[in-house]
Design a protein around this motif. Structure first.
Motif, short mmCIF file in Angstrom:
data_model
loop_
_atom_site.label_atom_id
_atom_site.label_comp_id
_atom_site.label_asym_id
_atom_site.label_seq_id
_atom_site.Cartn_x
_atom_site.Cartn_y
_atom_site.Cartn_z
N VAL A 3 -8.63 3.10 1.26
CA VAL A 3 -8.84 1.78 0.66
C VAL A 3 -7.90 1.59 -0.53
N ARG A 4 -7.83 2.58 -1.40
CA ARG A 4 -6.99 2.46 -2.59
C ARG A 4 -5.51 2.33 -2.21
N GLU A 5 -5.05 3.15 -1.26
CA GLU A 5 -3.66 3.09 -0.82
C GLU A 5 -3.31 1.72 -0.25
N TYR A 6 -4.21 1.21 0.55
CA TYR A 6 -3.94 -0.08 1.18
C TYR A 6 -3.87 -1.20 0.14
N LEU A 7 -4.78 -1.21 -0.80
CA LEU A 7 -4.79 -2.27 -1.80
C LEU A 7 -3.59 -2.15 -2.74
N MET A 8 -3.15 -0.93 -3.05
CA MET A 8 -1.93 -0.76 -3.84
C MET A 8 -0.72 -1.29 -3.07
N SER A 40 -8.37 -1.57 -9.16
CA SER A 40 -9.65 -1.03 -9.64
C SER A 40 -10.66 -2.15 -9.89
N GLU A 41 -10.18 -3.23 -10.50
CA GLU A 41 -11.08 -4.36 -10.80
C GLU A 41 -11.60 -5.00 -9.52
N LEU A 42 -10.72 -5.20 -8.53
CA LEU A 42 -11.15 -5.83 -7.29
C LEU A 42 -12.08 -4.93 -6.48
N MET A 43 -11.83 -3.63 -6.48
CA MET A 43 -12.74 -2.72 -5.79
C MET A 43 -14.12 -2.78 -6.43
N ASP A 44 -14.16 -2.88 -7.73
CA ASP A 44 -15.45 -2.98 -8.43
C ASP A 44 -16.14 -4.30 -8.10
N ARG A 45 -15.38 -5.40 -8.14
CA ARG A 45 -15.96 -6.73 -7.89
C ARG A 45 -16.47 -6.89 -6.46
N THR A 46 -15.80 -6.25 -5.51
CA THR A 46 -16.21 -6.38 -4.11
C THR A 46 -17.09 -5.22 -3.63
N GLY A 47 -17.44 -4.32 -4.54
CA GLY A 47 -18.38 -3.26 -4.21
C GLY A 47 -17.85 -2.18 -3.30
N ILE A 48 -16.55 -1.86 -3.43
CA ILE A 48 -15.97 -0.83 -2.56
C ILE A 48 -15.39 0.34 -3.35
N THR A 49 -15.70 0.45 -4.62
CA THR A 49 -15.15 1.53 -5.45
C THR A 49 -15.50 2.90 -4.88
N GLU A 50 -16.72 3.04 -4.41
CA GLU A 50 -17.15 4.34 -3.87
C GLU A 50 -16.44 4.70 -2.56
N MET A 51 -15.79 3.70 -1.95
CA MET A 51 -15.05 3.93 -0.71
C MET A 51 -13.55 4.08 -0.95
N ALA A 52 -13.13 4.13 -2.20
CA ALA A 52 -11.72 4.06 -2.56
C ALA A 52 -10.85 5.09 -1.84
N ASP A 53 -11.37 6.29 -1.64
CA ASP A 53 -10.56 7.37 -1.08
C ASP A 53 -10.90 7.69 0.39
N ARG A 54 -11.63 6.77 1.02
CA ARG A 54 -11.94 6.93 2.44
C ARG A 54 -10.90 6.21 3.29
N LEU A 55 -10.64 6.74 4.47
CA LEU A 55 -9.76 6.04 5.41
C LEU A 55 -10.45 4.77 5.90
N ILE A 56 -9.69 3.69 5.99
CA ILE A 56 -10.25 2.41 6.40
C ILE A 56 -10.85 2.48 7.80
N LYS A 57 -10.27 3.28 8.69
CA LYS A 57 -10.78 3.36 10.06
C LYS A 57 -12.19 3.96 10.12
N ASN A 58 -12.61 4.64 9.05
CA ASN A 58 -13.94 5.24 9.03
C ASN A 58 -14.98 4.36 8.34
N LEU A 59 -14.58 3.17 7.93
CA LEU A 59 -15.51 2.26 7.24
C LEU A 59 -16.31 1.43 8.23
N SER A 60 -17.46 0.97 7.80
CA SER A 60 -18.26 0.05 8.60
C SER A 60 -17.60 -1.33 8.61
N LYS A 61 -18.08 -2.20 9.51
CA LYS A 61 -17.56 -3.56 9.58
C LYS A 61 -17.70 -4.28 8.25
N GLY A 62 -18.84 -4.10 7.59
CA GLY A 62 -19.06 -4.78 6.32
C GLY A 62 -18.07 -4.36 5.25
N TYR A 63 -17.79 -3.06 5.18
CA TYR A 63 -16.85 -2.59 4.17
C TYR A 63 -15.42 -3.00 4.51
#
Length: 338
Positions: free
Chosen positions: A91-96, A114-137
Motif C-alpha cells: 500500500v505504501r509503495e503504491y501510494l508513493m 501517511s496523512e491519507l492512509m490515516d484518513r482512509t483507515g489503511i495505516t495498519e495495511m501500509a506494508d501489506r501487498l495490495i493483492k492480499n487486501l480485502s475488497k473494502g481495503y
C-alpha cells in the motif's frame, strides 16, 4: 466546479451519451443514477479525460479538458469501480508511486501518503501487498490514490460496489467529509446509496438526462395526486366498500400487511374525509398516513419503460477506459487489468 455541455459519445451507430449538460459546484455531493448501460461510466470517463467525446465540452474549474488535458486532470481525483492498483506493490509503495505520478513535491510525498492512509483507515495495511487486501481495503487504497494530490474535484464510480454494510457506512462517512472542500460526483445504480449521501441527483437513461434535483424535489415531481395507507378493524370487504364511496377515490390496493392503499385523483388532503367515513361506518381507524413515492418509485417510473437489457445497452467500451486512444499517463492508465 465541473461543467458539462452537450456531451455526446458514439460507438458506430450506438449513441452511449446523447447531449448531456450539467454543472457541479463545490460543497455538494452529486449522484449519477441510472440503470446498467445508461451511460454513467462513459460520461465519467469523458469527464476525467480517459475517453474522448464525439462532441461537446467538459470544463474543470474553467479549463477545457480537451484543449488542456494535463492541466485539467491535475484538478481531478478519480476512483473507478475497479481501483487500478498494482497488486504486487505494498500500500505504501503504491501510494508513493501515485504521489510521484501526480507530481506531489518529493519533500511532501511521505507526509501526504501517511496523512491519507490515516484518513482512509489503511495505516495498519501500509506494508501489506495490495493483492492480499480485502475488497473494502482495496477501495480505500483507490480512494487514497484519487486524493493524493488534493484535487478539488472528486469523481467516484460505484464507490461502494462489493462492500459490506459496515464498509459502505465508512465510505459514505468519508465521502460526506469530502464535500466541505471539494466538488464530489458519484455514480451508482444502487438507489439507497445515492439517497443516503447526495445533495442533488441526476437520473440518466440511454445517455440522456431524464430528471434532476434533490431527492425531495424528485419525489414531489413524480408523486401521484394522492395516495394513502389506511388500516381499520373491519373486514377487507367492509373497508373497501366504505373507501370506494369517498369522492375522489379511484382505486383501492392492498399491501402485504393487509392495509388498504387508497389512490385518489386530487391533490387535496383527504385524510380527514377518509377517517370520518370509516368511523361513520362503525369501524375504528388503526392507522392512516399519506404516502409519498420513494426514490426507487421515481427511478422506475423514469427508466423502466425504455430500459434495454444490459447486454444491448452497455458496449464493452463503456466499462473499459483503457481502450480509449486518448488516455494519459496517469496512475490509472494501462493498469485496468492489474
Amino acid at each position: 466546479m465541473i461543467e458539462v455541455r452537450e456531451l455526446v459519445r458514439r460507438y458506430g451507430d450506438h449513441c452511449a451519451v446523447n447531449g448531456l449538460s450539467f454543472t457541479a459546484e463545490k460543497g455538494k455531493i452529486y449522484g449519477f443514477l441510472g440503470p446498467n448501460g445508461a451511460g454513467k461510466s462513459t460520461t465519467m470517463n469523458m469527464m476525467t479525460g480517459y475517453l474522448a467525446a464525439s462532441s461537446g465540452e467538459v470544463r474543470i474549474d474553467g479549463i477545457d479538458i480537451t484543449r488542456q488535458p494535463e492541466k485539467a486532470k491535475e484538478r481531478i481525483g478519480y476512483l473507478p469501480e475497479i481501483p487500478p492498483v498494482y497488486p504486487d506493490m505494498t500500500v505504501r509503495e503504491y501510494l508513493m508511486f501515485a504521489a510521484a505520478l501526480r507530481k506531489v513535491p518529493k519533500k511532501d510525498r511521505k507526509n501526504a501518503v501517511s496523512e491519507l492512509m490515516d484518513r482512509t483507515g489503511i495505516t495498519e495495511m501500509a506494508d501489506r501487498l495490495i493483492k492480499n487486501l480485502s475488497k473494502g481495503y482495496k477501495q480505500r487504497v483507490g480512494l487514497a490514490e484519487a486524493l493524493i494530490n488534493d484535487p478539488e474535484n472528486i469523481i467516484l464510480d460505484e464507490p461502494t460496489a462489493g462492500l459490506d454494510p459496515e464498509q459502505q457506512k465508512e465510505m459514505f462517512d468519508y465521502i460526506n467529509a469530502l464535500k466541505k472542500d471539494h466538488t464530489v460526483i458519484l455514480s451508482s445504480h444502487i438507489l439507497s446509496d445515492v439517497n443516503a449521501v447526495c445533495d442533488s441527483i441526476w437520473i440518466i437513461n440511454h445517455g440522456k438526462m431524464v430528471a434532476s434535483g434533490t431527492p425531495e424535489e424528485l419525489a414531489q415531481m413524480n408523486r401521484p395526486n394522492g395516495a394513502y395507507e389506511i388500516e381499520a378493524d373491519g373486514t377487507r370487504e367492509q373497508l373497501e366498500a366504505v373507501l370506494k364511496a369517498v369522492p375522489g377515490v379511484i382505486r383501492i390496493d392492498w399491501n402485504a400487511d393487509g392495509a388498504a392503499i387508497v389512490m385518489t385523483d386530487t391533490d387535496a388532503d383527504l385524510r380527514g374525509t377518509l377517517s370520518r367515513a370509516v368511523f361513520q361506518a362503525g369501524m375504528t381507524v388503526l392507522g392512516l398516513a399519506r404516502t409519498k413515492k420513494s426514490l426507487e418509485d421515481v427511478f422506475l417510473a423514469l427508466t423502466a419503460d425504455e430500459t434495454k437489457p444490459a447486454h444491448e445497452a452497455n458496449p464493452a467500451h463503456e466499462m473499459n477506459p483503457a481502450s480509449a486512444k486518448d488516455g494519459d499517463s496517469s496512475v490509472a492508465d494501462g493498469k485496468e487489468e492489474a
